[in-house]
Design a protein around this motif. Structure first.
Motif, short mmCIF file in Angstrom:
data_model
loop_
_atom_site.label_atom_id
_atom_site.label_comp_id
_atom_site.label_asym_id
_atom_site.label_seq_id
_atom_site.Cartn_x
_atom_site.Cartn_y
_atom_site.Cartn_z
N ASP A 222 120.91 16.07 39.12
CA ASP A 222 121.41 15.02 40.01
C ASP A 222 122.91 14.83 39.75
N ASP A 223 123.52 13.90 40.46
CA ASP A 223 124.97 13.72 40.37
C ASP A 223 125.42 13.44 38.94
N GLU A 224 124.63 12.67 38.20
CA GLU A 224 125.01 12.31 36.84
C GLU A 224 125.06 13.53 35.93
N TRP A 225 123.98 14.36 35.99
CA TRP A 225 123.88 15.48 35.06
C TRP A 225 124.62 16.73 35.55
N ALA A 226 125.16 16.68 36.74
CA ALA A 226 126.01 17.78 37.19
C ALA A 226 127.40 17.68 36.56
N ASP A 227 127.68 16.54 35.97
CA ASP A 227 128.99 16.28 35.34
C ASP A 227 128.95 16.75 33.88
N ARG A 228 129.83 17.66 33.50
CA ARG A 228 129.85 18.19 32.14
C ARG A 228 130.06 17.07 31.11
N ASP A 229 130.89 16.09 31.45
CA ASP A 229 131.16 15.01 30.51
C ASP A 229 129.89 14.26 30.14
N ARG A 230 128.93 14.20 31.08
CA ARG A 230 127.67 13.51 30.79
C ARG A 230 126.89 14.28 29.74
#
Length: 325
Positions: A222-230
């Motif tokens: 999802d949008d959250e886990w597509a972000d490497r920083d997450r």
């Protein structure tokens, strides 16, 4: 030193040598190679599975599979994963002079060196004699009134580790290793340990070195886990508190980056899934008899398949047009 001896001043010629090209050895080879280790499998061509008339209980083959086709598929899988498969018999495994690896001498080819060795053959294990106290590695049993020595199947632990650093045993083991699917599972488990130990040598620590080899659908991100920083944040929360490494150190940051890369690369797109599915079926079909395939598929099923393929091809063409507009 003869011309065939490896240069002792160089790095090891391989990360892992696997002795035995049956289900245990090829399974171990697949996982080691996919784990990034340069792996060679020595296969003497007389795996005990060839004594089987027809393999009937290996999951995924409802009507069973002939042993020769299964054998070819195992080796092709190992090679596709990145293994080098050599048709040769290993005569001896010895410690290198620096005690940091092993020198493996085959019957016909040139000797090689490796940081780790996986024993994956059910024959007597004589090639390992001298690596440890023979009383620990071999056991004496009486048969037909005579005492005979053989490799102790309980010498290695559950994960294949042995008292000799860098030596692992996938077969023989104290588990039932007469069923191909169980032997393959043992090979995978041992290779999992080998990959983890290689990572630990590279600065990883136990908890994070114990990775998982699988791929997942990109749609699950999802949008959250597509972000490497997450992922970085999650890693710090999950491992930072108990890690035997300073979270502010270069080592911690290096391992974190590698672990995050592994996690993100495990997600694949629908296109990649389709490509891999097609490649898998094509690889299997290459080992099948064409006449038998045609005879097994009735006309109605074949027409339905062709129609479905035409629909999918038309959908791909429309997607391409839309993407270019």
């Amino acid at each position: 030193m003869t011309d065939t001896e490896p240069d002792p001043t160089r790095e090891h010629t391989h990360d892992v040598v696997i002795v035995g090209g049956g289900p245990a050895g090829c399974s171990a080879g697949v996982f080691c190679a996919r784990g990034g280790l340069e792996t060679v499998v020595f296969d003497r061509g007389r795996s005990s599975i060839r004594r089987c008339a027809h393999l009937e209980n290996y999951l995924g083959f409802p009507a069973g599979i002939d042993v020769e086709t299964f054998y070819d598929l195992m080796h092709e899988h190992a090679e596709t994963a990145g293994c080098e498969v050599l048709p040769d018999l290993v005569e001896s495994v010895e410690r290198t002079d620096d005690e940091e690896g092993f020198r493996v001498t085959p019957q016909e080819g040139e000797p090689v060196t490796a940081r780790r060795v996986v024993a994956a053959t059910r024959y007597d294990g004589e090639y390992m004699r001298g690596l440890d106290d023979d009383a620990a590695m071999f056991e004496t049993r009486e048969r037909d009134g005579e005492e005979r020595e053989r490799f102790d199947s309980e010498y290695a632990g559950h994960d294949g580790r042995t008292p000799v650093e860098g030596l692992y045993v996938a077969s023989p083991s104290d588990e039932a290793d007469t069923q191909a699917i169980m032997v393959a599972g043992r090979g995978a488990r041992v290779a999992h340990r080998v990959v983890a130990d290689a990572r630990i040598d590279d600065g990883w620590w136990e908890d994070v070195a114990d990775g998982v080899d699988w791929v997942r659908r990109e749609a699950e991100l999802d949008d959250e886990w597509a972000d490497r920083d997450r992922w970085v944040e999650w890693f710090d929360d999950y491992y930072g508190g108990d890690a035997p490494v300073d979270p502010d150190s270069d080592r911690f940051r290096r391992i974190r980056a590698a672990a995050v890369d592994d996690s993100l690369s495990s997600y694949v797109s629908p296109e990649t899934i389709d490509e891999r599915a097609a490649a898998g079926q094509e690889a299997l079909a290459a080992h099948l008899d064409v006449d038998r395939i045609v005879a097994a598929v009735d006309a109605e099923t074949l027409l339905d398949h062709v129609e479905d393929e035409l629909i999918r091809e038309r959908a791909r063409e429309l997607d391409t047009v839309e993407a270019s507009e």
